[in-house]
Write an enzyme that holds these catalytic residues in place. Sequence first.
Site, PDB file in Angstrom:
ATOM      1  N   GLU A 169     -81.601  22.525 130.304  1.00  0.00           N
ATOM      2  CA  GLU A 169     -81.342  23.757 130.719  1.00  0.00           C
ATOM      3  C   GLU A 169     -80.870  24.813 129.481  1.00  0.00           C
ATOM      4  O   GLU A 169     -80.161  24.224 128.769  1.00  0.00           O
ATOM      5  CB  GLU A 169     -80.151  24.068 131.704  1.00  0.00           C
ATOM      6  CG  GLU A 169     -79.759  25.198 132.081  1.00  0.00           C
ATOM      7  CD  GLU A 169     -78.192  25.063 132.826  1.00  0.00           C
ATOM      8  OE1 GLU A 169     -77.935  23.962 133.378  1.00  0.00           O
ATOM      9  OE2 GLU A 169     -77.282  26.004 132.328  1.00  0.00           O
TER      10      GLU A 169
ATOM     11  N   ARG B  57     -77.754  32.087 126.044  1.00  0.00           N
ATOM     12  CA  ARG B  57     -76.624  32.649 125.173  1.00  0.00           C
ATOM     13  C   ARG B  57     -76.905  33.017 123.681  1.00  0.00           C
ATOM     14  O   ARG B  57     -76.047  33.145 123.229  1.00  0.00           O
ATOM     15  CB  ARG B  57     -75.645  31.575 125.351  1.00  0.00           C
ATOM     16  CG  ARG B  57     -74.949  31.367 126.563  1.00  0.00           C
ATOM     17  CD  ARG B  57     -73.797  30.385 126.557  1.00  0.00           C
ATOM     18  NE  ARG B  57     -73.447  29.906 127.789  1.00  0.00           N
ATOM     19  CZ  ARG B  57     -72.396  29.240 128.171  1.00  0.00           C
ATOM     20  NH1 ARG B  57     -71.843  28.671 127.264  1.00  0.00           N
ATOM     21  NH2 ARG B  57     -72.226  28.888 129.378  1.00  0.00           N
TER      22      ARG B  57
ATOM     23  N   LYS C   2     -73.783  24.357 141.528  1.00  0.00           N
ATOM     24  CA  LYS C   2     -73.091  24.014 140.418  1.00  0.00           C
ATOM     25  C   LYS C   2     -71.706  24.339 140.771  1.00  0.00           C
ATOM     26  O   LYS C   2     -71.371  25.140 141.011  1.00  0.00           O
ATOM     27  CB  LYS C   2     -73.712  24.931 139.238  1.00  0.00           C
ATOM     28  CG  LYS C   2     -72.940  24.784 137.864  1.00  0.00           C
ATOM     29  CD  LYS C   2     -73.641  25.646 136.792  1.00  0.00           C
ATOM     30  CE  LYS C   2     -72.826  25.831 135.617  1.00  0.00           C
ATOM     31  NZ  LYS C   2     -73.462  26.205 134.570  1.00  0.00           N
TER      32      LYS C   2
HETATM   33  C1  3PG Z   1     -72.850  25.884 131.214  1.00  0.00           C
HETATM   34  O1  3PG Z   1     -73.161  26.855 130.459  1.00  0.00           O
HETATM   35  O2  3PG Z   1     -72.891  25.255 131.966  1.00  0.00           O
HETATM   36  C2  3PG Z   1     -71.679  25.374 130.483  1.00  0.00           C
HETATM   37  O3  3PG Z   1     -70.900  26.084 129.494  1.00  0.00           O
HETATM   38  C3  3PG Z   1     -71.606  23.887 129.849  1.00  0.00           C
HETATM   39  O4  3PG Z   1     -70.280  23.433 129.787  1.00  0.00           O
HETATM   40  P1  3PG Z   1     -69.949  22.355 128.530  1.00  0.00           P
HETATM   41  O5  3PG Z   1     -70.468  22.900 127.429  1.00  0.00           O
HETATM   42  O6  3PG Z   1     -68.486  22.239 128.711  1.00  0.00           O
HETATM   43  O7  3PG Z   1     -70.723  21.251 128.701  1.00  0.00           O
END
Ligand code: 3PG
Length: 216
Positions: free
Chosen positions: A41, A45, A128
């Site tokens: 995924e 960002r 999710k």
């Molecule tokens: C996301 O975008 O789904 C989360 O920020 C992932 O979370 P993590 O970086 O704590 O694994």
Amino acid sequence: MSTGLASLLRWRLIPVVSIADADQALRLADALTEAGLPCAEITLRTDAALEAIALLSQREGFTVGVGTVHSYRDAEAACAAGARFVVTPGLNVRTVQWCQEQGVPVLPGIATPSDLESAMELGVSYVKFFPAEPLGGVRFLKALAGPYAEMRFVPTGGICRENLLEYLKLPGVVACGGSWMVCRAWLEAGDFARVTAETATALKMIAEAFGEREDK
Ligand code: 3PG
């Protein structure tokens, strides 16, 4: 569940990637594939996200999706670039409906019983659970899922090697998402061997706990 979602969730693990430079994308795909997890995924960002999605969508046998989708327009742009599934941090009705109309598998984010019921109204049964750890982790999710036996969860946010199996053992949890095995600093340092090693460790833990997948 759509076939697309089924084939994604069979690994029980979704690497959540923030990629600074699209040039890292194919090496990332190689590293994940070598570990046995040919999917990612790519979060919206970074400026490089859409280019990385486009590159990964050309890679045979690799499933690329998009995360951090805030609107149906984000989903539209990412799917035009080649994303094959959509993950959102929150429950955005328009985004979910756009994905359903387009036949794109979507995993919308939920955090409360009200969110869950809105998802159910939309005909969504895979969600999710985000952000998993800050919300209260395994204990919270167990209580949240209790009255909604028909719902399926992909907890994400603060998941790591240490708590992965606790989540996966909860009833209703079908997979976890996380960035710990595709840590941005490792990508930027070109340390793809570490991505492979950490991903392979996670898959080994999953196989030991739940058995090998039948399609392997
Ligand atoms: C996301 O975008 O789904 C989360 O920020 C992932 O979370 P993590 O970086 O704590 O694994």
